[in-house]
Design a protein around this motif. Structure first.
Motif, PDB file in Angstrom:
ATOM      1  N   ILE A   2       0.885  -1.106   0.137  1.00  0.00           N
ATOM      2  CA  ILE A   2       0.030  -0.115  -0.086  1.00  0.00           C
ATOM      3  C   ILE A   2       0.824   1.437  -0.061  1.00  0.00           C
ATOM      4  N   THR A   3       0.417   2.466  -0.716  1.00  0.00           N
ATOM      5  CA  THR A   3       1.266   3.441  -0.688  1.00  0.00           C
ATOM      6  C   THR A   3       0.161   4.636  -0.469  1.00  0.00           C
ATOM      7  N   SER A   4       1.114   5.573   0.121  1.00  0.00           N
ATOM      8  CA  SER A   4      -0.103   7.061   0.127  1.00  0.00           C
ATOM      9  C   SER A   4      -0.598   7.645  -1.097  1.00  0.00           C
ATOM     10  N   GLY A   5       0.084   7.431  -2.188  1.00  0.00           N
ATOM     11  CA  GLY A   5      -0.347   7.926  -3.468  1.00  0.00           C
ATOM     12  C   GLY A   5      -1.539   7.047  -3.901  1.00  0.00           C
ATOM     13  N   ASN A   6      -1.704   5.726  -3.621  1.00  0.00           N
ATOM     14  CA  ASN A   6      -2.795   5.106  -4.223  1.00  0.00           C
ATOM     15  C   ASN A   6      -3.899   5.367  -3.203  1.00  0.00           C
ATOM     16  N   LEU A   7      -3.671   5.544  -1.832  1.00  0.00           N
ATOM     17  CA  LEU A   7      -4.741   5.941  -0.974  1.00  0.00           C
ATOM     18  C   LEU A   7      -5.397   7.161  -1.331  1.00  0.00           C
ATOM     19  N   GLN A   8      -4.511   8.212  -1.862  1.00  0.00           N
ATOM     20  CA  GLN A   8      -5.116   9.683  -2.169  1.00  0.00           C
ATOM     21  C   GLN A   8      -5.643   9.435  -3.509  1.00  0.00           C
ATOM     22  N   ALA A   9      -5.493   8.604  -4.326  1.00  0.00           N
ATOM     23  CA  ALA A   9      -6.128   8.348  -5.579  1.00  0.00           C
ATOM     24  C   ALA A   9      -7.485   7.635  -5.360  1.00  0.00           C
ATOM     25  N   GLY A  10      -7.825   7.301  -4.075  1.00  0.00           N
ATOM     26  CA  GLY A  10      -8.803   6.585  -4.070  1.00  0.00           C
ATOM     27  C   GLY A  10      -8.890   5.345  -4.211  1.00  0.00           C
ATOM     28  N   ASN A  11      -7.815   4.559  -4.562  1.00  0.00           N
ATOM     29  CA  ASN A  11      -7.874   3.116  -4.867  1.00  0.00           C
ATOM     30  C   ASN A  11      -8.175   2.246  -3.707  1.00  0.00           C
ATOM     31  N   TYR A  12      -8.214   2.729  -2.636  1.00  0.00           N
ATOM     32  CA  TYR A  12      -8.607   1.661  -1.392  1.00  0.00           C
ATOM     33  C   TYR A  12      -9.716   2.221  -0.358  1.00  0.00           C
ATOM     34  N   PRO A  13     -10.956   2.199  -1.112  1.00  0.00           N
ATOM     35  CA  PRO A  13     -12.113   2.854  -0.302  1.00  0.00           C
ATOM     36  C   PRO A  13     -12.474   1.738   0.835  1.00  0.00           C
ATOM     37  N   ALA A  14     -12.187   0.223   0.477  1.00  0.00           N
ATOM     38  CA  ALA A  14     -12.496  -0.652   1.483  1.00  0.00           C
ATOM     39  C   ALA A  14     -14.041  -0.533   2.226  1.00  0.00           C
ATOM     40  N   HIS A  15     -13.694  -0.217   3.433  1.00  0.00           N
ATOM     41  CA  HIS A  15     -14.640  -0.215   4.289  1.00  0.00           C
ATOM     42  C   HIS A  15     -15.603   1.223   4.334  1.00  0.00           C
ATOM     43  N   ASN A  16     -16.346   1.393   3.659  1.00  0.00           N
ATOM     44  CA  ASN A  16     -17.163   2.676   3.482  1.00  0.00           C
ATOM     45  C   ASN A  16     -16.326   3.904   3.637  1.00  0.00           C
ATOM     46  N   GLN A  17     -15.309   3.845   2.655  1.00  0.00           N
ATOM     47  CA  GLN A  17     -14.486   5.116   2.238  1.00  0.00           C
ATOM     48  C   GLN A  17     -13.321   5.073   3.259  1.00  0.00           C
ATOM     49  N   VAL A  18     -13.057   4.114   4.143  1.00  0.00           N
ATOM     50  CA  VAL A  18     -11.888   3.886   4.908  1.00  0.00           C
ATOM     51  C   VAL A  18     -11.225   2.769   4.877  1.00  0.00           C
ATOM     52  N   ILE A  19      -9.976   2.642   5.143  1.00  0.00           N
ATOM     53  CA  ILE A  19      -9.201   1.438   5.039  1.00  0.00           C
ATOM     54  C   ILE A  19      -8.848   0.817   6.630  1.00  0.00           C
ATOM     55  N   ASN A  20      -9.009  -0.304   6.916  1.00  0.00           N
ATOM     56  CA  ASN A  20      -8.412  -0.857   8.260  1.00  0.00           C
ATOM     57  C   ASN A  20      -6.910  -0.922   8.170  1.00  0.00           C
TER      58      ASN A  20
END
Length: 239
Positions: free
Chosen positions: A199-217
């Protein structure tokens, strides 16, 4: 008997619904379903998210056991990095490959890269390595490409991104705020299977990890688990 009584007709009341009454009942049921289903789905997702948190806690425990046995070094997020791959020896692949090869998933059977033996890989995922599968993951059997370890989770790619950043656990400055492992399945439709291990901060910022109602555990390097809601969350190990 009188003729009147002979031919008297009793009125019988029928208890059947009329069409209008039936339609009203159906409409009420539909309205109740529309009100209750979102709440039920939300409760179901909360249960899945809680199971995901438990997975991450078990992964963090395994990671720390590994570090205890390996001079305070955690498994590398990805051992294919130049320099790192020359050090790790047989413990190669993603962090989860390393744990599996080091014996932290009892009963896990190694599946060679490109063997096509997805049946054994799936047995690993459903059994010995079940903590690598997030219950909310809609595509839980995407492969990490190295040893066909299935995983819904990725490790912070800042750890062991270079030989210098493959550091001892005790030298991580942001031990309670830098994510260690987190949901990486949220963008499965746009992510290659071999990216799931990191996982990377860049992918998180791009919205690639919405997972659980727009958050990731995520677990953190101190072992605690929390949700990441900020898409600009800092992944660096040290300030």
């Amino acid at each position: 008997m009188s003729e009147k009584s002979h031919f008297s007709v009793r009125r019988v009341k029928h208890s059947c619904f009329t069409l209008i009454e039936l339609l009203v009942v159906i409409a009420i049921i539909a309205i109740l379903a529309a009100i209750l289903l979102p709440a039920l789905n939300s409760a179901r997702e909360r249960g899945r998210s809680a199971a995901c948190v438990n997975n991450l806690k078990q992964q963090a425990t395994a990671m720390n056991f590994y570090a205890d046995a390996h001079d305070d070094y955690l498994p590398a997020a990805w051992t294919g990095v130049t320099g790192v791959k020359d050090i790790v020896g047989i413990y190669s692949g993603f962090w989860c490959d390393v744990l599996a090869k080091a014996g932290y998933f009892s009963g896990w059977v190694e599946v060679k890269s490109n063997s096509g033996d997805t049946a054994t890989a799936q047995q690993n995922a459903d059994g010995p390595a079940a903590i690598l599968i997030c219950p909310s993951d809609p595509q839980p059997y995407l492969l990490n490409h190295t040893y066909l370890i299935y995983s819904s989770y990725g490790m912070n790619d800042k750890y062991a991104a270079t030989v210098d950043s493959w550091t001892k656990r005790g030298r991580i400055g942001r031990i309670s705020s830098a994510p260690m492992i987190g949901d990486s399945w949220g963008g499965a439709s746009t992510m290659a299977a071999n990216v799931r291990g990191r996982i990377t901060s860049g992918n998180l910022q791009a919205g690639n990890y919405p997972a659980h109602n727009q958050v990731i555990n995520a677990s953190f390097f101190d072992g605690h688990v929390d949700a990441i809601r900020d898409k600009k969350h800092k992944f660096d190990l040290n300030d």
